[in-house]
Scaffold this active site. Structure first.
Site, PDB file in Angstrom:
ATOM      1  N   LYS A  54      -5.290 -29.204 -44.553  1.00 48.44           N
ATOM      2  CA  LYS A  54      -6.728 -29.698 -44.196  1.00 48.44           C
ATOM      3  C   LYS A  54      -5.599 -30.409 -42.387  1.00 48.44           C
ATOM      4  O   LYS A  54      -6.010 -30.749 -41.606  1.00 48.44           O
ATOM      5  CB  LYS A  54      -7.443 -30.742 -44.136  1.00 48.44           C
ATOM      6  CG  LYS A  54      -8.365 -29.247 -45.315  1.00 48.44           C
ATOM      7  CD  LYS A  54      -9.534 -30.799 -46.359  1.00 48.44           C
ATOM      8  CE  LYS A  54     -10.190 -29.870 -47.453  1.00 48.44           C
ATOM      9  NZ  LYS A  54     -10.623 -30.490 -47.916  1.00 48.44           N
ATOM     10  N   HIS A 102      -6.673 -40.034 -59.082  1.00 48.15           N
ATOM     11  CA  HIS A 102      -7.364 -39.995 -60.133  1.00 48.15           C
ATOM     12  C   HIS A 102      -8.245 -41.272 -60.921  1.00 48.15           C
ATOM     13  O   HIS A 102      -8.215 -42.029 -61.216  1.00 48.15           O
ATOM     14  CB  HIS A 102      -6.770 -39.336 -61.402  1.00 48.15           C
ATOM     15  CG  HIS A 102      -5.923 -38.134 -61.062  1.00 48.15           C
ATOM     16  ND1 HIS A 102      -4.542 -38.419 -60.681  1.00 48.15           N
ATOM     17  CD2 HIS A 102      -5.963 -37.182 -61.205  1.00 48.15           C
ATOM     18  CE1 HIS A 102      -4.160 -37.337 -60.288  1.00 48.15           C
ATOM     19  NE2 HIS A 102      -4.497 -36.176 -60.991  1.00 48.15           N
TER      20      HIS A 102
END
Length: 117
Positions: A54, A102
């Site tokens: 991206k 995370h």
């Protein structure tokens, strides 16, 4: 250029439960697979590769595949990426930075790519 990606870790768990090592081989090299501790680590690596593609402005596809992006670790355990020669030359890349985090059921990665203008 900056790219970001978010993945629900349970999605990676299902993929690994169903396809075992083949699930990882779809997007990781053998050296990268050796770094995977569990499905959460694998999810973070998936997010890194999506975020990098991206940042290049193309996403994963014909211009940039999963295996054009290689993840490794520094001596202190921080992630780093290396782009294939094809990607470096096509996009005029001079440097990269990556961060993975995370939280609960999610893995998030941010990749910054600098180019020579």
């Amino acid at each position: 250029m900056i790219g970001i990606d978010l993945i629900k870790t349970s999605r990676m768990k299902r993929m690994m439960d169903r396809f075992e090592k083949k699930a990882l081989q779809k997007f990781l090299s053998d050296d990268e697979i050796a770094l995977v501790k569990n499905y959460k680590t694998a999810a973070g690596f998936w997010a890194v590769k999506e975020a990098a593609s991206k940042a290049l402005g193309v996403g994963i596809g014909s211009e940039c595949g999963f295996h054009d992006i290689t993840i490794s670790k520094t001596q202190k355990g921080a992630p780093k990426i290396k782009l294939s020669k094809k990607i470096v030359e096509s996009f005029n890349v001079s440097d990269t930075s990556v961060s993975i985090t995370h939280d609960g059921e999610y893995a998030i990665a941010v990749v910054a790519i600098e180019t020579k203008n």
